[in-house]
Each structure stands twice: as C-alpha cells, then as structure tokens.
Write an enzyme that holds these catalytic residues in place. Structure first.
Site, PDB file in Angstrom:
ATOM      1  N   ARG A  62      41.263  61.143  53.055  1.00  0.00           N
ATOM      2  CA  ARG A  62      40.291  61.879  52.876  1.00  0.00           C
ATOM      3  C   ARG A  62      39.635  61.613  53.999  1.00  0.00           C
ATOM      4  O   ARG A  62      38.794  62.926  54.564  1.00  0.00           O
ATOM      5  CB  ARG A  62      39.170  61.027  52.130  1.00  0.00           C
ATOM      6  CG  ARG A  62      39.667  61.235  50.718  1.00  0.00           C
ATOM      7  CD  ARG A  62      38.962  59.389  49.178  1.00  0.00           C
ATOM      8  NE  ARG A  62      39.474  58.682  49.964  1.00  0.00           N
ATOM      9  CZ  ARG A  62      41.103  58.422  49.658  1.00  0.00           C
ATOM     10  NH1 ARG A  62      40.930  59.046  48.253  1.00  0.00           N
ATOM     11  NH2 ARG A  62      41.764  57.680  49.961  1.00  0.00           N
ATOM     12  N   THR A  63      39.788  61.015  55.496  1.00  0.00           N
ATOM     13  CA  THR A  63      38.858  60.808  55.808  1.00  0.00           C
ATOM     14  C   THR A  63      39.639  62.263  56.786  1.00  0.00           C
ATOM     15  O   THR A  63      38.559  63.151  57.720  1.00  0.00           O
ATOM     16  CB  THR A  63      38.565  59.862  57.186  1.00  0.00           C
ATOM     17  OG1 THR A  63      37.983  58.967  56.465  1.00  0.00           O
ATOM     18  CG2 THR A  63      38.171  60.266  58.269  1.00  0.00           C
ATOM     19  N   LYS A  91      55.668  54.946  72.940  1.00  0.00           N
ATOM     20  CA  LYS A  91      56.415  55.671  74.795  1.00  0.00           C
ATOM     21  C   LYS A  91      55.099  54.188  75.598  1.00  0.00           C
ATOM     22  O   LYS A  91      55.119  54.409  76.303  1.00  0.00           O
ATOM     23  CB  LYS A  91      56.329  56.405  75.085  1.00  0.00           C
ATOM     24  CG  LYS A  91      57.513  57.256  74.531  1.00  0.00           C
ATOM     25  CD  LYS A  91      57.680  58.602  75.293  1.00  0.00           C
ATOM     26  CE  LYS A  91      58.699  59.531  74.995  1.00  0.00           C
ATOM     27  NZ  LYS A  91      58.577  60.933  75.223  1.00  0.00           N
ATOM     28  N   ARG A 113      41.155  57.665  64.316  1.00  0.00           N
ATOM     29  CA  ARG A 113      40.736  56.362  64.021  1.00  0.00           C
ATOM     30  C   ARG A 113      41.584  55.521  64.437  1.00  0.00           C
ATOM     31  O   ARG A 113      42.973  56.320  65.022  1.00  0.00           O
ATOM     32  CB  ARG A 113      41.198  57.010  62.352  1.00  0.00           C
ATOM     33  CG  ARG A 113      40.868  55.541  61.891  1.00  0.00           C
ATOM     34  CD  ARG A 113      41.747  55.344  60.221  1.00  0.00           C
ATOM     35  NE  ARG A 113      40.249  56.371  59.765  1.00  0.00           N
ATOM     36  CZ  ARG A 113      40.325  57.008  58.008  1.00  0.00           C
ATOM     37  NH1 ARG A 113      41.223  56.135  57.285  1.00  0.00           N
ATOM     38  NH2 ARG A 113      39.177  56.465  57.510  1.00  0.00           N
ATOM     39  N   HIS A 141      33.032  53.115  60.900  1.00  0.00           N
ATOM     40  CA  HIS A 141      33.361  53.530  59.783  1.00  0.00           C
ATOM     41  C   HIS A 141      32.234  54.911  59.898  1.00  0.00           C
ATOM     42  O   HIS A 141      31.236  55.359  58.182  1.00  0.00           O
ATOM     43  CB  HIS A 141      33.484  53.877  59.254  1.00  0.00           C
ATOM     44  CG  HIS A 141      34.601  54.950  58.393  1.00  0.00           C
ATOM     45  ND1 HIS A 141      34.207  56.296  58.989  1.00  0.00           N
ATOM     46  CD2 HIS A 141      35.895  55.600  57.196  1.00  0.00           C
ATOM     47  CE1 HIS A 141      35.881  56.962  58.115  1.00  0.00           C
ATOM     48  NE2 HIS A 141      36.056  56.290  57.510  1.00  0.00           N
TER      49      HIS A 141
HETATM   50  C1  NCD Z   1      38.446  53.667  54.288  1.00  0.00           C
HETATM   51  C2  NCD Z   1      38.433  53.152  55.728  1.00  0.00           C
HETATM   52  O1  NCD Z   1      39.659  53.544  56.535  1.00  0.00           O
HETATM   53  O2  NCD Z   1      38.009  52.648  56.620  1.00  0.00           O
HETATM   54  N1  NCD Z   1      38.756  54.529  53.817  1.00  0.00           N
HETATM   55  C3  NCD Z   1      38.599  55.897  54.291  1.00  0.00           C
HETATM   56  O3  NCD Z   1      37.566  56.615  54.705  1.00  0.00           O
HETATM   57  N2  NCD Z   1      37.864  56.820  52.338  1.00  0.00           N
HETATM   58  C4  NCD Z   1      38.637  52.468  53.519  1.00  0.00           C
HETATM   59  C5  NCD Z   1      39.817  51.929  53.029  1.00  0.00           C
HETATM   60  O4  NCD Z   1      40.918  52.104  53.816  1.00  0.00           O
HETATM   61  O5  NCD Z   1      39.783  50.854  52.592  1.00  0.00           O
END
Ligand code: NCD
Length: 514
Positions: A62-63, A91, A113, A141
């Site tokens: 999603r993100t 590396k 991320r 997040h």
């Molecule tokens: C979440 C995350 O990566 O923190 N996913 C997201 O961005 N919707 C939740 C998760 O991975 O459980």
C-alpha cells in the site's frame, strides 16, 4: 496561519500541529472529491517535472504504490527500489550513502521504509531533499496515521474531538499504533481502549507519553469490552518479523481470544480499521468480517491514496528543485553523547598495572565484560597494546591501550557490550580528558549499528532526554556520574530536533527555471 509542507521532512506525527493535520484532512477530501467527480487527472500538470524516489528496505504494497499513484495522477514520476536485493545494500552500503545517491539522482522527494528505528530521521539529516517516513522499524509511520485520521474524519463528518478508538492485535512491535495514537493526541477528549496479551500490549513509554498529552488510555479484559465502548476498532497484524525467536504458533495461541470475528462485532455500532496487510494464516480478522457493515479497512486504504496525493501536492507543487554537489555537512559526523566528567588529580589510577604515556583508559566496564570487550576491540591484532585489569572489590574492570582517540566505531563496540563506559584520554602520563560515552538504549535504534556510523545524538523534550533518532527516552544509569555532571551535559543539549544545516547556499539553492 496557512500550513506549509514545502521543504519539510515528514518523520514523526508529533511534528505536526492539530491545524496541520486538519489541513491535510481537508486536502485529502478534495482529492477524494476529484475522484468521485471523475476528475482523477485534473491536476496532472502540478508535478510535471517532479520525481519521487522510493527506497523500501522492507516489504510494502500500500504505502509504496499509493505514493506512486499520487505521483502519477499529479503528472510526476517515480523510481527507486522495493526490497534490497539487486541494490548495493547487498554490498554493505550504508543508509547515508544510499540516500545521498538518491539525491544525486535529481529526485525531488524520498519515501523510505527501513527496519531500524530512527533510520528515517537519519535519512532526513543526510538528504538535501524532503524525506517522508514510510515506516521506521517499530517507531513511526506518520502517513499511515494521517490516512487513518482522514478515514475517521471522513466517516465522522469532520469530528475528531471526543473520538473513541480501540486498539488490538500487536500494540508492542508495530509502528502504526504508535503513530495513530500520537496523532489522536492532538485532539480533545480522546479515549483509547485496548485488549491484548501482555507480550503484545501497549508499550509503557507510549502509554506515558499519551497520558502526558491528555489521552485517556484504558486496558480492557476482552475485545467485546473494547468494541462496546468505541467508535472505531483498529486491528493490527502481529509483527512476527520484529520478534526474533517467537514462532507463528506462539502468536496464534496469544491471539486466540483477541482475533476479530463476526461474533465480536455483532450488535455494536463500530467500524473496524486495519492498516493492512492481514496475515492470512493468523487471520487476526476473520474473512467473514469482510462482508459485514463493520468493515472499513478497504475504504481506509483508498483514503491512503487521497491523503498521499494531497501530501505530495502540498509538498512539491511550489516548483523549483535543489542542486546536488556531493558534499555533506560536518555535523553529520558529530554526536553529542560524550558526557564530560571532571578530572580529579589528573594522575592515572591503576597502580597495579603498567602506566601508559599516551593512549586511552577504558574504565568502569561492567563486571564480567572485560573479555568480550577486549576481544571485540581486537587491539593487539590492530597493532595497539592492550592491558586488561580487574582490581577486586575496588572498582570495575578497565582496559589500557596506546590507541589514542578511539573513534565512534570503537566506542560503540564498547558501549554495546558494557553500557556507559568512561573514556580517559592519557597524554604525557596524565589524564587529559574524561567522558562517559552514552548510547541509546533501544536495541533496534540505528545509532547502535556500528558500521552505519550514525553519531548518537540526544535532545531535551521538556524534562526528558530523548534519542534524536528513535526518540526514545534516555536515563543515565552510571552511578559514577554526579548530578552536577549530568545536569551540565543535559543543559548543553538542543531543545528539540533541529534540522541539520548544509554548509553553503548553492547546495540548497532553489532554481525556478525547469
Ligand atoms: C503497515 C506497516 O508497514 O507498518 N503496513 C502499511 O503500511 N499499511 C502495517 C503492517 O505491516 O503490519
């Protein structure tokens, strides 16, 4: 005052004001309206010459794709990596160097991320373009929290004050619960109720922070007790990847009475949210719930598109771009974690072993750590002397070496094995300086990874000292340090997180012509 997101890093939801969150909710609703009226592409000139770089060290559906969708519909482009395979991270390239390369690639914004807490603040420090936190370890997040708030805002006709939210699943190892609960703390009379196993429960430091920020946090015995008293139930996935040594079977048994099934939502006027993904094996939400009126998580996911599209528009529509020249500010190499100690007498102690003329004494090591510390430093193989000693009942073990000025890699190695070591610099047979090396206590913080070379830094947040990167509170535990020495160090810390300054204007100059 109008909110401006131009040139801002999006790292923690606590960096936003209530007015800014509401501004983004309104902007998100405008994007929703464009979608509903068939005008999805009406802003396609807005980011025509802009590029987003996505850097996903952890899986994402999603993100990553919703930022890309936002960029596409605003006429911009995107490029990057999704998973580290095929990149030079394989590396052993550091976060610093990889982020710097994305700036060199003429990008206008980074969405990243990463599994380590605080890695996104570090990325923001290093980058000369805005950085958006797409999830850092179990820390934060923020854009998920914004889209969660937008969902509540939309479903409750703009009402956020007095909102009642339940939390379930894994409150301990996830970042979405932390960010959303802190986002809610910007509003009045908010109540949070939760039910989960102790191991998966709300972290102490978060509960304290929320209470300090005026949120009522109540633990309940059962999921139905929570459902009965809330407007929204925010379910989350057990973050197995963040609990080494814990098996899926262990989690299944912990989750047994906390899974959401039809019987748990029936009879209540509650909407179930979830950041997604749902783990299909644990099935923290039974698939039958998907077909009930309580299910709101797929609508929530689409609010993610509206919110991220709105955020990118607010951040990048102003035009111009930053030039890159490959230089980094010296500040990126300097920590503020050396707590200076007063030198008494100045003569070297430890009369039972050889004195050194020039070098270092690593003092006040934890009992029993001498061997592991000296093995890890490997001084003799590196061409330095190494004398270890323990003087029974008098003091903790120490190491003497002719290595002068050990670097942060050495000091971190020591502090990871024996927290808060005292480092005496010896010059001409006398103690020239003395300090305690402090290292964030959060074991998942990026400052603890030796070869990432992130200089540990702290700041003052009201009465609390916090790590600049993961923002966890830090308490000095060494009994050797006097209250006076502690307050001297604390007083010198910055009050809050201040941006790193780049050395000259050409590096950050905005050029308006395309
Ligand atoms: C979440 C995350 O990566 O923190 N996913 C997201 O961005 N919707 C939740 C998760 O991975 O459980």
């Amino acid at each position: 005052m109008a909110a401006s997101f131009c040139d801002r890093d999006i790292i923690s939801i606590t960096d936003f004001s209530r007015a800014e969150i509401l501004h983004l909710c309104e902007a998100g609703r405008r994007m929703e309206k464009l979608e509903k009226t068939g005008e999805r592409n009406s802003l396609r000139e807005a980011l025509r010459h802009r590029t987003l770089s996505y850097m996903f060290y952890e899986p994402s559906t999603r993100t990553r794709t919703s930022f890309n969708t936002g960029m596409r519909e605003l006429g911009g482009r995107y490029d990057g990596f999704s998973g580290t395979e095929g990149t030079s991270v394989m590396k052993s390239e550091t976060v610093r160097d990889t982020v710097t390369m994305m700036c060199a690639n003429h990008n206008d914004v980074i969405v990243m991320r990463h599994p380590l807490d605080g890695s996104l603040q570090w990325a923001a420090d290093v980058a000369n373009i805005p950085v958006i936190n797409g999830g850092d370890g179990k820390n934060e997040h923020p854009t998920q929290a914004l889209l969660d708030v937008l969902t509540i805002y939309a479903l409750k006709d703009g009402r956020l004050d007095g909102i009642r939210v339940g939390f379930g699943g894994d409150l301990s190892h996830g970042r979405t619960v932390r960010s959303l609960s802190l986002a809610l703390s910007h509003f009045d009379a908010v109540t949070i109720r939760w039910a989960a196993e102790d191991f998966l429960g709300m972290p102490e430091d978060l509960t304290r922070l929320l209470s300090d920020r005026g949120v009522r946090v109540e633990r309940e015995g059962t999921v139905r007790d929570v459902m009965r008293q809330v407007d929204f139930y925010y379910m989350t996935r057990p973050q197995l990847e963040r609990m080494p040594g814990v098996t899926q079977k262990d989690i299944m048994s912990m989750m047994k009475q906390y899974r959401i099934d039809v019987a748990k939502v029936e009879g209540f006027d509650v909407r179930v949210l979830h950041p997604l993904p749902v783990n299909s094996e644990i099935a923290e939400i039974d698939y039958r719930v998907y077909f009930t009126p309580a299910q709101a998580f797929f609508a929530q996911a689409e609010f993610g598109i509206f919110l991220r599209k709105a955020l990118l528009h607010e951040m990048l529509a102003a035009g111009g771009y930053r030039r890159y020249d490959g230089r980094l500010p010296a500040e990126l190499g300097i920590g503020n974690n050396r707590l200076p100690r007063r030198i008494r007498g100045g003569k070297q102690s430890g009369m039972f072993i050889d004195k050194i003329h020039d070098g270092t004494v690593i003092d006040h090591l934890v009992q029993g750590s001498l061997r592991t510390v000296s093995d890890a430093l490997d001084l003799e193989n590196r061409g330095y002397s190494c004398t270890t000693a323990t003087i029974p009942e008098k003091r903790n073990p120490f190491i003497k070496t002719n290595l002068a000025e050990p670097g942060d890699r050495d000091l971190k190695t020591i502090a990871l094995l024996s927290p808060e070591p005292t480092i005496d610099a010896i010059a001409g047979g006398r103690i020239a300086s003395k300090f305690v090396y402090l290292l964030c206590a959060n074991t998942n913080c990026i400052t603890r990874v030796v070869n990432e070379d992130v200089p540990p830094r702290f700041y003052r947040d009201n009465g609390t000292v916090r790590c600049r990167y993961c923002r966890r509170p830090y308490t000095i535990s060494s009994r050797k340090v006097s209250d006076e020495e502690k307050s001297f160090w604390t007083a010198g810390l910055p009050a809050g997180i201040q941006p790193v300054a780049y050395p000259d204007d050409t590096f950050t100059e905005r050029v308006t012509a395309h």
